[in-house]
Write an enzyme that holds these catalytic residues in place. Sequence first.
Site, PDB file in Angstrom:
ATOM      1  N   CYS A  58       0.832  -1.204   0.000  1.00 27.31           N
ATOM      2  CA  CYS A  58       0.000   0.000   0.000  1.00 27.31           C
ATOM      3  C   CYS A  58       0.863   1.249   0.000  1.00 27.31           C
ATOM      4  CB  CYS A  58      -0.927   0.010   1.209  1.00 27.31           C
ATOM      5  SG  CYS A  58      -0.028   0.151   2.783  1.00 27.31           S
ATOM      6  N   ASP A 108       8.738  23.298 -31.795  1.00 26.06           N
ATOM      7  CA  ASP A 108       9.939  23.590 -32.564  1.00 26.06           C
ATOM      8  C   ASP A 108       9.714  22.970 -33.943  1.00 26.06           C
ATOM      9  OD1 ASP A 108      12.674  24.312 -33.111  1.00 26.06           O
ATOM     10  OD2 ASP A 108      13.163  22.194 -32.880  1.00 26.06           O
TER      11      ASP A 108
END
Length: 729
Positions: free
Chosen positions: A30, A438
């Site tokens: 957990c 770009d």
Amino acid sequence: MHITRDFSHYVRSAGEGVQHIDLAVEGVHCAGCMAKIERGLSAIPDVTLARVNLTDRRVALEWKAGTLDPGRFIDRLEELGYKAYPFETESAEAAEVAESRFLLRCLGVAAFATMNVMMLSIPVWSGNVSDMLPEQRDFFHWLSALIALPAAAYAGQPFFRSAWRALSAKTTNMDVPISIGVILALGMSVVETINHAEHAYFDAAIMLLTFLLVGRFLDQNMRRRTRAVAGNLAALKAETAAKFVGPDEISQVPVAAINAGDIVLLRPGERCAVDGTVIEGRSEIDQSLITGETLYVTAEQGTPVYAGSMNISGTLRVRVSAASEATLLAEITRLLDNALQARSRYMRLADRASRLYAPVVHATALLTILGWVIAGASWHDAIVTGVAVLIITCPCALGLAIPTVQTVASGAMFKAGVLLNAGDAIERLAEADHVIFDKTGTLTLPDLEVINAADIPADVFDLAGRLALSSHHPVAAAVAQAAGAKSPIVGAVEESGQGVRASVDGVELRLGRPSFCGAGALVGGATVDPEASIVAFSKGSEKFILSVRQGLRPDARAVIAALKARNMGIEILSGDREPAVKAAANALGIPEWRAGVTPADKIARIEELKQRGAKVLMVGDGMNDAPSLAAAHISMSPISAAHLSQATADLVFLGRPLAPVVAAIDASRKALHLMRQNLWLAIGYNVLAVPVAISGVVTPLIAAAAMSGSSILVMLNSLRARSASREIV
């Protein structure tokens, strides 16, 4: 007798004076376990990283080189209540298979016992309101005990062992209250049976274990399915290669014994173990992992090949450029590991809540028992209510709420060709509303060609190619490839966003922007393709202009249209010439673009958009994009990008298509929605369930069903993250 432990074989360098080791840790179930381990290991001096991967129960540790013995980490984990050993994929998978089988056996025993105890409980329930004799009821209770007690002792081992390790280390975990609840229910049932009471809780205790084991078994199997993605990558890795040790003599050696510059033989049907370039032979190869193309690619002299590629037909000689952990396949594997280990903002929130669980739930259960006793209830009824509180408040749903979504979404993104490189990349990408591209190597393909190479003197072009080898920029790589350069110029220096320079025989050489090379005056008079990029080369006073061109990615137009359909703002910021950028923008239908921008200009534009409240996704590659990738709200790079850009980018996408950008946005938005849903489900469950349990209207059996149901509901909801991307048209 003193036993020494040598873990040097498992330690590797993480760069910059840092060492790294991966440890397999047993008993991690957990978010609370994760937080406890990370806090405990991070407290050791000189440890720079301690991160738990809940998916494969592995902890990644980094520390300052030469300061710590890795055995200390194993000792510290033992103090925390966890058994650990060096992580190896095969042994870890074998351990997981063994644990899965053990869980299945425990589940089988618990389910079989549950069915039989329930068959005995039904006549007791009906007999308590009719005419069953006390002796008959006691007989059924003792028969239930005979079945339930040994079954619980065996089936409860996954929880009892974990709880005992935690208590032995003077700490707690989620299995402690579960174990207390089961043992209390069984102990009370034995006491009630001895005292000839009407009610016993053997059925509730054994059914509780059945529900818990169902949840744990499903959780473990879901994690194993997710790890299969990484396992598929591991299967692509060849462990040995045929290395040339003489002109015509080969030796089959481990990949670790191969270095850059070696020559290996790649025969038909073999999987390539290295990155390199074909120097002899002709064949067809399958490089779908890297290029995204399912069709075979012709490999001949000069063709790059990558680890994991399959050679289909002919025999090839390959000069090695990278091997072992330096290959592109190894880089992809590391990025996938980062995705599975990453800690998002929502996961950190769930971790903090889980850490509060143990003290809060024990205090709540104790106060519930005392409160009912003060209110006049019997100790029996008060303890039953306390047991229900212990069980129903298990934080499994909260602990699974975020990791399950992140794990499933990471796997879905990988299938779409996207790898995560940052813990909170999913949340930040989901928030993005403006995309900056770009051009060179991003909207266009990374494959470039020098279209005016024949106009440059051969000796000059050779020098330009050798100088280009010292740059990471894709345009420089094209120049080096076109010139057939093999050896870089010693002492070359790259200036980010400008170019690379060196000195040969007292003459300065420069390759890069025309302004950097002092060739700005030549640009206007040069006759070049308007879509070509310009790179200048200077040799002392001699100036030359090289024209480099590349095509748009095949699906770039469809991707831009898909982003517009998702209400994303789009623009191009490129350091390339205006004609080339304008041509690309017009072809893609992007009205907002700027050419000739520097890295500082890109950052300034990103900051301007941030001031307006925009969440910017920067998509770029190359050395000069690294600063803007870091400045953006979220960033992506193609796998062909420079290594610096990949390290800076939050996500990396594979192959030639641009479609993974849209797929990642869709997947992240869906995942963020599911994370929020899961958190509300987990919180809402506890808000409703705890008061009901405290009120005494919930039995331990109903509490077990409710707790397991909440965890299963969260897991099922998380699986919806597997298919998030909409069709790109």
